[in-house]
Each structure stands twice: as C-alpha cells, then as structure tokens.
Design a protein around this motif. Sequence first.
Motif, PDB file in Angstrom:
ATOM      1  N   ALA A  85      34.060 -26.291  13.800  1.00  0.00           N
ATOM      2  CA  ALA A  85      35.374 -26.937  14.033  1.00  0.00           C
ATOM      3  C   ALA A  85      35.588 -28.493  13.486  1.00  0.00           C
ATOM      4  O   ALA A  85      36.660 -28.869  13.286  1.00  0.00           O
ATOM      5  N   MET A  86      34.549 -29.194  13.674  1.00  0.00           N
ATOM      6  CA  MET A  86      34.387 -30.723  13.419  1.00  0.00           C
ATOM      7  C   MET A  86      34.068 -30.963  11.985  1.00  0.00           C
ATOM      8  O   MET A  86      34.526 -32.069  11.523  1.00  0.00           O
ATOM      9  N   ALA A  87      33.168 -30.109  11.313  1.00  0.00           N
ATOM     10  CA  ALA A  87      32.618 -30.488  10.190  1.00  0.00           C
ATOM     11  C   ALA A  87      33.844 -30.738   8.858  1.00  0.00           C
ATOM     12  O   ALA A  87      33.677 -31.778   8.237  1.00  0.00           O
ATOM     13  N   VAL A  88      34.638 -29.975   8.742  1.00  0.00           N
ATOM     14  CA  VAL A  88      35.557 -29.944   7.633  1.00  0.00           C
ATOM     15  C   VAL A  88      36.552 -31.443   8.043  1.00  0.00           C
ATOM     16  O   VAL A  88      36.639 -32.239   7.150  1.00  0.00           O
ATOM     17  N   PRO A  89      37.178 -31.445   9.196  1.00  0.00           N
ATOM     18  CA  PRO A  89      38.091 -32.304   9.461  1.00  0.00           C
ATOM     19  C   PRO A  89      37.371 -33.932   9.330  1.00  0.00           C
ATOM     20  O   PRO A  89      37.851 -34.828   8.697  1.00  0.00           O
ATOM     21  N   VAL A  90      35.924 -34.031   9.992  1.00  0.00           N
ATOM     22  CA  VAL A  90      35.307 -35.073   9.964  1.00  0.00           C
ATOM     23  C   VAL A  90      35.076 -35.731   8.498  1.00  0.00           C
ATOM     24  O   VAL A  90      35.316 -36.788   7.871  1.00  0.00           O
ATOM     25  N   THR A  91      34.477 -34.639   7.636  1.00  0.00           N
ATOM     26  CA  THR A  91      34.030 -35.278   6.189  1.00  0.00           C
ATOM     27  C   THR A  91      35.245 -35.370   5.443  1.00  0.00           C
ATOM     28  O   THR A  91      35.386 -36.012   4.554  1.00  0.00           O
ATOM     29  N   CYS A  92      36.772 -34.967   5.756  1.00  0.00           N
ATOM     30  CA  CYS A  92      37.604 -35.020   5.205  1.00  0.00           C
ATOM     31  C   CYS A  92      38.214 -36.289   5.347  1.00  0.00           C
ATOM     32  O   CYS A  92      38.491 -36.978   4.364  1.00  0.00           O
ATOM     33  N   PHE A  93      38.216 -36.710   6.647  1.00  0.00           N
ATOM     34  CA  PHE A  93      38.354 -38.209   7.283  1.00  0.00           C
ATOM     35  C   PHE A  93      37.770 -39.089   6.345  1.00  0.00           C
ATOM     36  O   PHE A  93      38.126 -40.313   5.927  1.00  0.00           O
ATOM     37  N   VAL A  94      36.150 -38.994   6.344  1.00  0.00           N
ATOM     38  CA  VAL A  94      35.317 -39.616   5.642  1.00  0.00           C
ATOM     39  C   VAL A  94      35.738 -39.786   4.026  1.00  0.00           C
ATOM     40  O   VAL A  94      35.506 -41.043   3.455  1.00  0.00           O
ATOM     41  N   THR A  95      36.092 -38.910   3.643  1.00  0.00           N
ATOM     42  CA  THR A  95      36.423 -38.868   2.045  1.00  0.00           C
ATOM     43  C   THR A  95      37.544 -39.586   1.971  1.00  0.00           C
ATOM     44  O   THR A  95      37.706 -40.629   0.900  1.00  0.00           O
ATOM     45  N   ILE A 151      43.476 -48.491   9.969  1.00  0.00           N
ATOM     46  CA  ILE A 151      43.700 -47.051   9.778  1.00  0.00           C
ATOM     47  C   ILE A 151      42.505 -46.189  10.295  1.00  0.00           C
ATOM     48  O   ILE A 151      42.635 -44.732  10.575  1.00  0.00           O
ATOM     49  N   LEU A 152      41.361 -46.790  10.572  1.00  0.00           N
ATOM     50  CA  LEU A 152      40.156 -45.930  11.182  1.00  0.00           C
ATOM     51  C   LEU A 152      40.534 -45.649  12.508  1.00  0.00           C
ATOM     52  O   LEU A 152      40.005 -44.499  13.045  1.00  0.00           O
ATOM     53  N   VAL A 153      41.109 -46.579  13.349  1.00  0.00           N
ATOM     54  CA  VAL A 153      41.512 -46.217  14.875  1.00  0.00           C
ATOM     55  C   VAL A 153      42.616 -45.333  14.978  1.00  0.00           C
ATOM     56  O   VAL A 153      42.511 -44.338  15.629  1.00  0.00           O
ATOM     57  N   ALA A 154      43.681 -45.334  14.173  1.00  0.00           N
ATOM     58  CA  ALA A 154      44.747 -44.217  14.166  1.00  0.00           C
ATOM     59  C   ALA A 154      44.053 -43.131  13.313  1.00  0.00           C
ATOM     60  O   ALA A 154      44.629 -41.972  14.034  1.00  0.00           O
ATOM     61  N   GLY A 155      43.535 -42.978  12.351  1.00  0.00           N
ATOM     62  CA  GLY A 155      42.796 -41.635  11.727  1.00  0.00           C
ATOM     63  C   GLY A 155      41.930 -41.239  12.559  1.00  0.00           C
ATOM     64  O   GLY A 155      42.167 -39.956  12.587  1.00  0.00           O
ATOM     65  N   LEU A 156      41.246 -41.896  13.566  1.00  0.00           N
ATOM     66  CA  LEU A 156      40.327 -41.064  14.330  1.00  0.00           C
ATOM     67  C   LEU A 156      41.175 -40.157  15.439  1.00  0.00           C
ATOM     68  O   LEU A 156      40.887 -39.332  15.678  1.00  0.00           O
ATOM     69  N   LEU A 157      42.404 -41.049  15.916  1.00  0.00           N
ATOM     70  CA  LEU A 157      43.104 -40.331  16.730  1.00  0.00           C
ATOM     71  C   LEU A 157      43.768 -39.146  16.242  1.00  0.00           C
ATOM     72  O   LEU A 157      43.833 -38.134  16.804  1.00  0.00           O
ATOM     73  N   VAL A 158      44.451 -39.113  15.052  1.00  0.00           N
ATOM     74  CA  VAL A 158      44.910 -38.011  14.208  1.00  0.00           C
ATOM     75  C   VAL A 158      44.019 -37.085  14.090  1.00  0.00           C
ATOM     76  O   VAL A 158      43.922 -35.813  14.262  1.00  0.00           O
ATOM     77  N   VAL A 159      42.799 -37.375  13.699  1.00  0.00           N
ATOM     78  CA  VAL A 159      41.666 -36.111  13.342  1.00  0.00           C
ATOM     79  C   VAL A 159      41.036 -35.637  14.745  1.00  0.00           C
ATOM     80  O   VAL A 159      40.969 -34.450  14.785  1.00  0.00           O
ATOM     81  N   GLY A 160      40.946 -36.465  15.487  1.00  0.00           N
ATOM     82  CA  GLY A 160      40.346 -36.075  17.117  1.00  0.00           C
ATOM     83  C   GLY A 160      41.618 -35.151  17.793  1.00  0.00           C
ATOM     84  O   GLY A 160      41.037 -34.243  18.311  1.00  0.00           O
ATOM     85  N   THR A 161      42.890 -35.684  17.563  1.00  0.00           N
ATOM     86  CA  THR A 161      43.692 -34.601  18.152  1.00  0.00           C
ATOM     87  C   THR A 161      43.605 -33.344  17.409  1.00  0.00           C
ATOM     88  O   THR A 161      43.961 -32.275  18.232  1.00  0.00           O
ATOM     89  N   GLY A 162      43.667 -33.196  16.157  1.00  0.00           N
ATOM     90  CA  GLY A 162      43.716 -31.919  15.490  1.00  0.00           C
ATOM     91  C   GLY A 162      42.573 -31.137  15.910  1.00  0.00           C
ATOM     92  O   GLY A 162      42.635 -29.898  16.074  1.00  0.00           O
ATOM     93  N   ALA A 211      45.788 -35.361   4.157  1.00  0.00           N
ATOM     94  CA  ALA A 211      44.506 -34.714   3.999  1.00  0.00           C
ATOM     95  C   ALA A 211      44.302 -33.706   5.088  1.00  0.00           C
ATOM     96  O   ALA A 211      43.680 -32.470   4.658  1.00  0.00           O
ATOM     97  N   ASP A 212      44.421 -34.033   6.123  1.00  0.00           N
ATOM     98  CA  ASP A 212      43.770 -33.113   7.533  1.00  0.00           C
ATOM     99  C   ASP A 212      44.644 -31.824   7.412  1.00  0.00           C
ATOM    100  O   ASP A 212      44.147 -30.841   7.678  1.00  0.00           O
ATOM    101  N   VAL A 213      46.005 -32.114   7.070  1.00  0.00           N
ATOM    102  CA  VAL A 213      46.932 -30.808   7.064  1.00  0.00           C
ATOM    103  C   VAL A 213      46.713 -30.002   5.917  1.00  0.00           C
ATOM    104  O   VAL A 213      46.229 -28.909   5.933  1.00  0.00           O
ATOM    105  N   LEU A 214      46.209 -30.508   5.005  1.00  0.00           N
ATOM    106  CA  LEU A 214      46.073 -29.696   3.548  1.00  0.00           C
ATOM    107  C   LEU A 214      44.576 -29.106   3.854  1.00  0.00           C
ATOM    108  O   LEU A 214      44.365 -27.856   3.513  1.00  0.00           O
ATOM    109  N   ALA A 215      43.438 -29.680   4.199  1.00  0.00           N
ATOM    110  CA  ALA A 215      42.169 -29.268   4.280  1.00  0.00           C
ATOM    111  C   ALA A 215      41.871 -28.352   5.529  1.00  0.00           C
ATOM    112  O   ALA A 215      41.104 -27.412   5.380  1.00  0.00           O
ATOM    113  N   VAL A 216      42.576 -28.545   6.594  1.00  0.00           N
ATOM    114  CA  VAL A 216      42.160 -28.116   7.800  1.00  0.00           C
ATOM    115  C   VAL A 216      43.120 -27.003   8.283  1.00  0.00           C
ATOM    116  O   VAL A 216      43.158 -25.863   8.331  1.00  0.00           O
ATOM    117  N   SER A 217      44.608 -27.488   8.535  1.00  0.00           N
ATOM    118  CA  SER A 217      45.820 -26.853   8.977  1.00  0.00           C
ATOM    119  C   SER A 217      46.118 -25.635   7.919  1.00  0.00           C
ATOM    120  O   SER A 217      46.144 -24.544   8.344  1.00  0.00           O
TER     121      SER A 217
END
Length: 763
Positions: A13-23, A45-56, A138-144
């Motif tokens: 559940a974390m692998a794809v969103p996290v690697t997508c975020f890192v990419t 971007i790192l702070v807000a992005g972590l919130l977006v990815v963590g929420t997902g 990226a998170d919407v496309l890769a995960v959602s």
Amino acid sequence: MMTSSDVRGVVPAMAVPVTCFVTVLFALSSWGSFTNTRFPYLGPILVAGLLVVGTGISARLLRVHGAVVVLLQLLLGTIATSLLVVQHPFPVTAGGRARVSAAMTEAYAAFNPFDLPMSAPEVAAYLVPGGVAAVFLADVLAVSLRRPPMMGLVVLGVFTVPFSIIGAGGWGGVSWVVFVLTATAFLVMLRFDRAQQLGRWGRRLDEDLPVVPAAGPAVIGVSAVAIALLTPAWMPSPSITLPGLGPGDGSGQLRVINPTVGLYGDLRRQSDEVMVTATPVYDQPVSSPSYLRILTLTKFTGTEWTPGNRDVPSDQTGVASFDPPMSDETLLGEPTTYQMRASDKFESTWLPVFTHPLEITARGPWRYDEDTLDFMSTEGRDHTVAGESWRMTAAPVEPSQARLLAAGEPGIGAPTGMTDLPLLPEKIEEIALERTAGQDRPFAKAVALQNWFRHSGEFVYSLERDVGTDGAALLEFLTTNKVGYCQQYATAMAVLARELDIPARVAVGFLDGDQDEDGVWRFRGRDLHAWPELWFEDIGWVRFEPTPAAADTREPGYTAGALGNARNEPEAPAPSAGTSVAPVPNRPQREEPDLPEVADTGTEESNAGAIWTGLGIVALLGAVALAAPAVIRRRRRKSRLAGDAEAGWTELGDTAIDLGLPWTGTRSPREEATSLAPHLQSREPMLALQRIVAAVERNRYAEHRDTAAVGDDVRLVSVALRAQADRRARRRARLWPASVFRRPAASATDGPAVRSERELISS
C-alpha cells in the motif's frame, strides 16, 4: 509486533505511492537548473507532498472510496500549499485571494527567463504550487487510477519546464544525474506496481520454493536508461553531454541551438568582479581596447534574439587566422596581440574576442562560426571559458565617414539571413521609414536611427521591471514607453535596420576596460553591454551605439556629426515619474515591483486567526485519521460477531493480528487453531476454539453450508487471548489495530476453487 502478514499488507500500500513521490521529487530537482538554489521550492513541495501522499496512503488503507481519497488529497494539499506560500490556509477567501495575488505579482516580476539563475525564494509562488500539483497528479494516475506508466507524462511535463525556459542547449539543462535518478525511481515504481498486481491473485503455489528474480525486465529497464543517457554523446547536439563523452572530438558538424540564456541576467546583475583580462604581449595598443565581444545574436524569432542555428565544421578550431573582411586593409587600425585570461567565475560557453580578430590561439574544445567569428565550446557547460587563457591578435575598424557614406546597396557581401524578420506590427516598419526619411544611403539611415535613440531626447536610459522582447513589447518601447537599457536599444535598432533591408545583428560583450599599473586591461561585470552591428559593402560589420549617453557609452567617431549632430552630446533627459535612472554608468538596478494593494480584510489578529483556523482544521483531520482505525475495527467486530462461522473466523484472525499473535490467513483452520492453542490457558476457550474450527470446516467443505453463528465462542476465545497478551499489545490492539492495515485475504467461501470442491463432494 507486526508480523510478516501485516508487512505484506502495508508495504504494497505504501510502495507505489512513495516511489511515485520520490520519482516526481527527483524530476522537480531539475528546476534548480534555472534557479539559484533548490531548497526554497523543494522544501515546501516536500512538506505538502508528504501530506498529499500520506493522506492517500492512510485513506486507502482505511478503505475510503477512491473519489473521496482524491478530494481529501486535493483539499489538504491546497491548504498546505497556501499556508506554505502565502501563510493563509484558504486561497478562495477574500483575504486569501489578496495574498495569492500579491505573491503571484511578486513572482511574476522575478520570473524572467532572460535573467538566470532566478531567485528561488522570489519565484517560489510559481514553483511550489506547480510542484505540489505534479505530486498530486502523479499520485492520482499511478495509485488512484492504477495507471503508473501514465505517470511518466507528469515527469515529462516537469522536465519540459527547464527546457522551455533555458532551451535544449541552454544554461544548466537537465543534469544526467537527475535523469538517471528519476528514471531509476520510475522503474522501481513500475516493479512495485507489477508485484502488487500479481499479489492480488493470492498466495503463490510455489511460495516455499526459492525465489529466482526475473532479470529480464530489470535488464531491459537499465538498458533503456543507459541508451537514453549515452545516445546524446554521439548525437550532433550539446543538449546533454557526459564528462569526456561530448561531441567535441567528432569529425562531423556541431549544431548549437540557443545556448545564450543567462547572458541577459549578467547584463542586469553587474558587479566589480574582473571577468576577463587582456595583457598586451609586445607593445601597448595605440588606443585602449574596447567592445570585447562574447557572441552575436543573429536571429530574431519574434519573441527573442538568439544566435540562431550554427553549422560549425570540426576543422574550424580554436587555433585559426582570419583575413580582414574588407579588401582595403587601411580601414583597419594597428593590430595588437593580447594574452587573454578569463576569471574562474566567468562561466561562459563562448570565448570573448574583439570584433575583428586576425589570429586566435585557444586550446581546447573551441570552434568558430565562419559567418560571425563567434567561438563556442563544443562540450557545453562541461567546458567553459572560466580559468582559460588564450592569445589573440586583433585590430580596430577605423573607416572614415566618407567611406561609409559611399558604401553601396545594403546587403552586398553580407552573410545570409541578416535581414530576416518574422511577422511584426506594420507600425514598426512605418517608424523605421519615418525616422530615416530624407536619407538615401544605408550608412546615413543607420546614423539617423542612432541619433533618434541617442540625441532626440525622447528616450531615457533606465531599468524597467518588465522587459519584453517580442513584437508588441518592441512597439511599446518605440512608441510609448521609451525607457530601457542597452538590450532594448541594441535590439530595437537592429530590428529597424532590418526593416530597411540593412543587415544587422546584436553583439553582447564588454565595453571599455580599465588599465592597472602593470598595463593589464581588465573587463569587469559592470562593463557588460549589448550593441548593434550593421553590415556595409566592402567594410564588414560596423558598430553603432544607440544607448543614451547616460549609460556612459560613447558614440563611434565615424558617426559623430555625420548628419550634423553635435559631437558634444547633451545630457540625457531626466526620467519621468515612476522610472529609475541607473546611479552609476551601465549598472542598472532592479526596481521594486509595483504590487497590487492588498485589501484590508482585518487586523493582524484576524490574519493570525485565519492561520490558526487552518492549523486547527489540519489538526482535526489528523486526529480523525488517528482515531479512524479504532473506530473501523469496532464496527467490523460488531458486524462479524453477528454473522456466520466464516465472519466469526475472520474476526478471530483479526484479533490475533491485532495482538501480534501468529496468524497467516492462508493455512487451514486446524493449522491456524494449532498456532493459537498455546496462548489459551483454560479449558473453556480451548473447547470454544474447537467448536469454531468445526463450524468453519462444515461451512467450507460440507455439502450444505452451515450457517450457525459462533459469535459467543469467538468472544470467549478473544477475551482469553487478550488476557494472555501483555499490556502494550492490548493497548496497541485497541488504539492502532494492525488488522485494519492488512490486506484482507480472499474469502474462502467465494473463490471458484471452493465452489468446485463443493460440487465435487456433492457429486
């Protein structure tokens, strides 16, 4: 303690969103090629992005509907971005809109592609929302949407930003390190997604056998990255070069595409730093060296002046000699040989030369363009002029007014394309004809244009906040604005000359240097300048100086008085209200942008209240997210205890997982019960567990399903398991149940294999 079964549920559940975020983060670091530092925009971007990815991740683990997940990510990402950029949580309110408008206006004033590197803090209002939006998409496309390959479009869009600003061969470009890291992270994300897709099929039949990694996809991915990285080294383009693998040693032709970004920034960001020194090798020159040219801009695209596309054969190296451009060598002054040296801070991919060099000795990957005599590095930013030394013999052009006035029709003998213009407003041609009315010789028309800019009193030397280079901005400069610095005057005169069919180009380089006590001429950052050069028959390129005298520029001697203008130039007119005159010669300063007045929406306390309100909402959402697992677990327990044997068995398994007891969910009921038996110390729970196992087996394997409820027995066993667990395990099971984050195993009663088994038994 989290078991391996739990890990198998949480990690996918974390692998794809996290690697997508890192990419995406790796790709966003490419924006540092046009900013002076990365942290002011990458940090938010790192702070807000972590919130977006963590929420997902959290919402998906809680089985929240996909559309709700996307809306939560959008809401929290917007609030976080607004707080980080404009210190207001709600950009849609009146106060928020005012702050956003002010921040965007400041960023617009600082966002100048011709002034690189840009100040990252000043343009962060543009970059941070764009970066967070990239993370969200990226998170919407890769995960959602479960379309990870489509996320590559987001990465491509991120990479197009530096290329659109600085050009394919421009200042910095996309680093090969950034490219490799981004591509590697993207491949890892695809690998995780593939493993997750296969994992949805359930347990592997060969799970106990040694796993042999599939090398094929990895080899293909690594090979693709290597090919994409190394191919440009053999291509005739300097857009991406590796150390030692650039195209400089090839025997083909080098094609250079607009690598001038940053020069205009140097023009405006002037300093006392010594950039280039010129030491006379034999005798001191008769006249002081001046107008040391870095490069010429020969193509006007309608939006900017560029060097155009240069075809430079490999035999045109940095060691060369040149014939004078005119047949009458008496038009050249006394030649002087100089030993040139560039400062370690002067990182130019162009080699400075005087307008008419006769001999050049520059070792290294330098080639010259025969039409312009511009010298350029074949290895781009990997080899600049910084710290380089070279020798040059040059002579100044000293044509007389009579000779220039007698020059024939314009364009005779000139390089091709020097009168080309894109489609421009007709008014510009009308201005060129109006300002040269009554003059029939090309040189006289050129002097008339120079006099209009320099002596008419209509133009002011100053630094404007917004400097445009397209046709509309040029027309505004010529008709209404009439305020600018050397770039505007040089480009404007060159365009007007081309409208009159006089070959023209724009040169960028240094004005007069100053001489030290050792006789060395020093050219400093404040001496950077731009000027037009026009071509005349049998003379070649001749320099003009339309920039007003307030910039400490001197009118060429061969133009002074040519049409009756006085040699003693008048003082430049004082600027009108709202403009700023450069306080020192040719050293403009950045003006403060005129920001829109922010509406008075309340006191400082109200602004602070808005911030605290936003933080309160974020904290509330965080508290809800923390409490949600326990709430979901209680609802599931209540529903399952009222269900059949299979539901009760699932509840018993989740209880074991929450307490950290061994439970795989893939073994038979008797095997699972055997692993739980040591944790039951009394007889009644053991008998209850046996009754539960018997009910589950009858439900799964009997000809007719047993729908008897086992809720009371499940409660009894669960209480006994909790009683034997330690206090820490019980507290963790109550507040943060691990079973909520574990991917549920496929129900044994629903699979096709079970139905076939029942049919076989019944037959």
